[in-house]
Design a protein around this motif. Structure first.
Motif, PDB file in Angstrom:
ATOM      1  N   TRP A 175       1.073  -0.519   0.095  1.00  0.00           N
ATOM      2  CA  TRP A 175      -0.026  -0.307   0.380  1.00  0.00           C
ATOM      3  C   TRP A 175       1.150   0.873  -0.097  1.00  0.00           C
ATOM      4  CZ3 TRP A 175      -0.577   3.934   3.534  1.00  0.00           C
ATOM      5  CH2 TRP A 175      -1.784   4.550   3.082  1.00  0.00           C
ATOM      6  N   PHE A 176       0.546   2.316  -0.838  1.00  0.00           N
ATOM      7  CA  PHE A 176       1.190   3.574  -1.059  1.00  0.00           C
ATOM      8  C   PHE A 176       0.397   4.594  -0.382  1.00  0.00           C
ATOM      9  CE2 PHE A 176       3.028   0.385  -4.402  1.00  0.00           C
ATOM     10  CZ  PHE A 176       4.236   0.664  -4.090  1.00  0.00           C
ATOM     11  N   ARG A 284       8.494   3.212   5.955  1.00  0.00           N
ATOM     12  CA  ARG A 284       7.233   2.545   5.912  1.00  0.00           C
ATOM     13  C   ARG A 284       7.552   0.845   6.694  1.00  0.00           C
ATOM     14  NH1 ARG A 284      10.460  -1.237   0.280  1.00  0.00           N
ATOM     15  NH2 ARG A 284      11.018   1.377  -0.813  1.00  0.00           N
ATOM     16  N   LEU A 285       5.984   0.488   6.693  1.00  0.00           N
ATOM     17  CA  LEU A 285       5.525  -0.371   7.852  1.00  0.00           C
ATOM     18  C   LEU A 285       5.787  -1.415   7.346  1.00  0.00           C
ATOM     19  CD1 LEU A 285       4.911  -0.606  10.892  1.00  0.00           C
ATOM     20  CD2 LEU A 285       2.351  -0.065   9.403  1.00  0.00           C
ATOM     21  N   TYR A 286       6.296  -2.408   7.895  1.00  0.00           N
ATOM     22  CA  TYR A 286       6.530  -3.759   7.359  1.00  0.00           C
ATOM     23  C   TYR A 286       5.378  -4.341   8.555  1.00  0.00           C
ATOM     24  CZ  TYR A 286      10.553  -2.134   5.168  1.00  0.00           C
ATOM     25  OH  TYR A 286      11.865  -0.799   4.840  1.00  0.00           O
ATOM     26  N   GLY A 287       4.532  -5.871   7.838  1.00  0.00           N
ATOM     27  CA  GLY A 287       3.628  -6.158   8.381  1.00  0.00           C
ATOM     28  C   GLY A 287       3.841  -7.502   8.732  1.00  0.00           C
ATOM     29  N   ARG A 288       3.663  -8.127   9.473  1.00  0.00           N
ATOM     30  CA  ARG A 288       4.561  -9.611   9.754  1.00  0.00           C
ATOM     31  C   ARG A 288       3.374 -10.241   9.991  1.00  0.00           C
ATOM     32  NH1 ARG A 288       5.981 -11.609   7.549  1.00  0.00           N
ATOM     33  NH2 ARG A 288       7.074 -13.531   8.580  1.00  0.00           N
ATOM     34  N   ASN A 289       3.460 -10.542  11.204  1.00  0.00           N
ATOM     35  CA  ASN A 289       2.711 -12.005  11.814  1.00  0.00           C
ATOM     36  C   ASN A 289       1.201 -11.365  12.449  1.00  0.00           C
ATOM     37  OD1 ASN A 289       5.814 -12.869  12.581  1.00  0.00           O
ATOM     38  ND2 ASN A 289       5.024 -14.299  11.426  1.00  0.00           N
ATOM     39  N   ARG A 319       4.893   3.721   3.099  1.00  0.00           N
ATOM     40  CA  ARG A 319       4.236   2.210   2.424  1.00  0.00           C
ATOM     41  C   ARG A 319       4.594   1.290   3.319  1.00  0.00           C
ATOM     42  NH1 ARG A 319       7.857  -0.457  -2.123  1.00  0.00           N
ATOM     43  NH2 ARG A 319       8.243   1.328  -2.927  1.00  0.00           N
ATOM     44  N   VAL A 320       3.204  -0.020   3.001  1.00  0.00           N
ATOM     45  CA  VAL A 320       3.196  -0.205   3.704  1.00  0.00           C
ATOM     46  C   VAL A 320       2.903  -1.896   3.084  1.00  0.00           C
ATOM     47  CG1 VAL A 320       1.412  -2.118   5.261  1.00  0.00           C
ATOM     48  CG2 VAL A 320       1.333   1.273   4.547  1.00  0.00           C
ATOM     49  N   GLU A 321       3.968  -2.596   3.500  1.00  0.00           N
ATOM     50  CA  GLU A 321       4.382  -4.152   3.225  1.00  0.00           C
ATOM     51  C   GLU A 321       3.851  -4.961   4.293  1.00  0.00           C
ATOM     52  OE1 GLU A 321       8.213  -4.998   2.532  1.00  0.00           O
ATOM     53  OE2 GLU A 321       8.987  -2.507   1.450  1.00  0.00           O
ATOM     54  N   ALA A 322       2.902  -5.794   3.105  1.00  0.00           N
ATOM     55  CA  ALA A 322       1.682  -6.539   4.598  1.00  0.00           C
ATOM     56  C   ALA A 322       2.153  -8.080   4.102  1.00  0.00           C
ATOM     57  CB  ALA A 322       0.752  -6.257   4.088  1.00  0.00           C
ATOM     58  N   GLY A 323       3.838  -7.954   3.656  1.00  0.00           N
ATOM     59  CA  GLY A 323       4.025  -9.786   3.652  1.00  0.00           C
ATOM     60  C   GLY A 323       4.259 -10.140   2.500  1.00  0.00           C
TER      61      GLY A 323
END
Length: 383
Positions: A175-176, A284-289, A319-323
């Motif tokens: 997501w940007f 960025r925000l990195y979504g993991r578990n 940005r959000v990186e959601a895995g």
């Protein structure tokens, strides 16, 4: 080569991390000494797990650390998110031995970031050469069949492929943040029908008196980790059979890098019922578990995706990186993004076969990404 981070200092390791070029994140939390050492010190990685640390170092004449690569000797292909099981099966059916192999990666973490940790400067290219030469020397020394560098930034991808590694592409959904001041501003960029769907999902997710909390830094207590770990184990056991991370790992990242952690926790009737862990970069925000002990419609989307977007907007993150995987993210405003890896295979016959396969696979991945890009929920012209 070192068999664990205990023989280098946190300051010298972290000083090697690039500062971010172009749209790269200046601080990638996953290659930090705090994150990688927590994996080692908790026992989540180690010889007994099939992830034996063999980190590659480039040092100056005075012993100063000039560059590094997080590397692991692998006895299986689990926890990587770039799948080569078919290569291993084919090679072993033909009489070869695919394992052990070398993995240049962050274990259990499908997030793009630096893998050749080399600071900017006039010697950067030379240091990358030394690191890649070191990887090939360790491959020979250990009898590994191959080297796999996964989720690469462009600079590292260019370094590997220019030195004979094979390129492999896949895709994720990110997501940007296009400068949105609020979540409603983001929704205004979507088609009317998609706006209504997302508003309904967010409303329905918190029915039954569910509340959502953001926790970061010193706000995160051991009680929060206890609750989150219960969610992680419940959902991870059903998804993977055996979750990769243990309880000690979460305590260690809480001690060592809590300011880079965002826990999104859902509570109902006074107890936590679901949660997601994210890691915070500079951009960025990195979504993991994620995990839960109660099932509620759309709660997964709310906790993992919409709350992450809210946090990114509030923090001004890009940005959000959601895995890995998840085409369902597309309808929620996430866009397809190409991710890349590089592979060096010792056996010439296997390398030719893999090269032919990757050429075909890459065409498919790029075509699929183009097709999915046309299916985003964003407005096209007048509604």
């Amino acid at each position: 080569m070192i068999q664990g981070l205990g023989s280098v200092s946190a300051a010298s390791w972290d000083a090697c991390a690039p500062s971010g070029r172009g749209d790269e994140d200046p601080h990638n939390p996953f290659v930090s000494y705090a994150f990688l050492s927590a994996l080692e010190d908790s026992g989540c990685v180690g010889k007994q797990t099939g992830w034996a640390p063999l980190h590659i170092l480039a040092e100056g004449g005075d012993g100063a650390l000039l560059g590094a690569a997080p590397c692991y000797l692998k006895s299986h292909s689990m926890g990587e998110y770039v799948f080569d099981h078919a290569w291993a099966d084919a090679y072993e059916r033909a009489g070869g031995r695919y394992y052990p192999k070398l993995q240049v990666a962050v274990p259990f973490t499908p997030a793009t970031g630096p893998r050749l940790l080399v600071p900017d400067g006039p010697r950067a290219g030379e240091i990358r050469d030394h690191l890649i030469a070191g990887l090939r020397a360790v491959r020979q020394q250990t009898g590994a069949s191959s080297i796999h560098a996964t989720f690469l930034q462009e600079t590292d991808l260019d370094a590997f492929t220019s030195r004979g590694f094979l390129r492999r592409d896949d895709q994720q959904f990110h997501w940007f943040n296009e400068g949105y001041a609020t979540f409603e501003e983001f929704l205004a960029a979507l088609s009317s029908r998609k706006r209504k769907v997302i508003r309904r999902e967010r409303r329905d997710a918190v029915l039954h008196d569910i509340t959502i909390e953001w926790l970061t830094g010193p706000e995160i207590t051991e009680a929060h980790w206890d609750a989150f770990y219960a969610f992680y184990m419940d959902t991870g056991s059903r998804k993977w059979g055996r979750p990769y991370l243990n309880r000690l790992f979460f305590s260690l990242i809480g001690e060592r890098m809590s300011e880079r952690v965002l826990l999104v926790m859902a509570k109902r009737s006074g107890r936590y019922i679901a949660g997601a862990i994210n890691f915070i970069g500079d951009r960025r925000l990195y979504g993991r578990n994620w995990g839960c002990i109660e099932d509620h419609p759309f709660l997964h989307f709310e906790v993992c995706y919409y709350q992450a977007m809210d946090f990114a907007i509030a923090r001004g993150l890009d940005r959000v990186e959601a895995g890995a995987q998840g085409e369902h993210k597309l309808a929620r405003g996430y866009k397809p993004v190409i991710t890349s890896s590089a592979h060096d295979i010792a056996d010439p016959g296997l390398k030719r076969a893999v090269s032919d396969y990757l050429a075909q696979e890459r065409r498919y991945v790029l075509e699929a990404a183009d097709e999915l890009s046309s299916a985003t929920p964003f407005r096209r012209g007048e509604e």
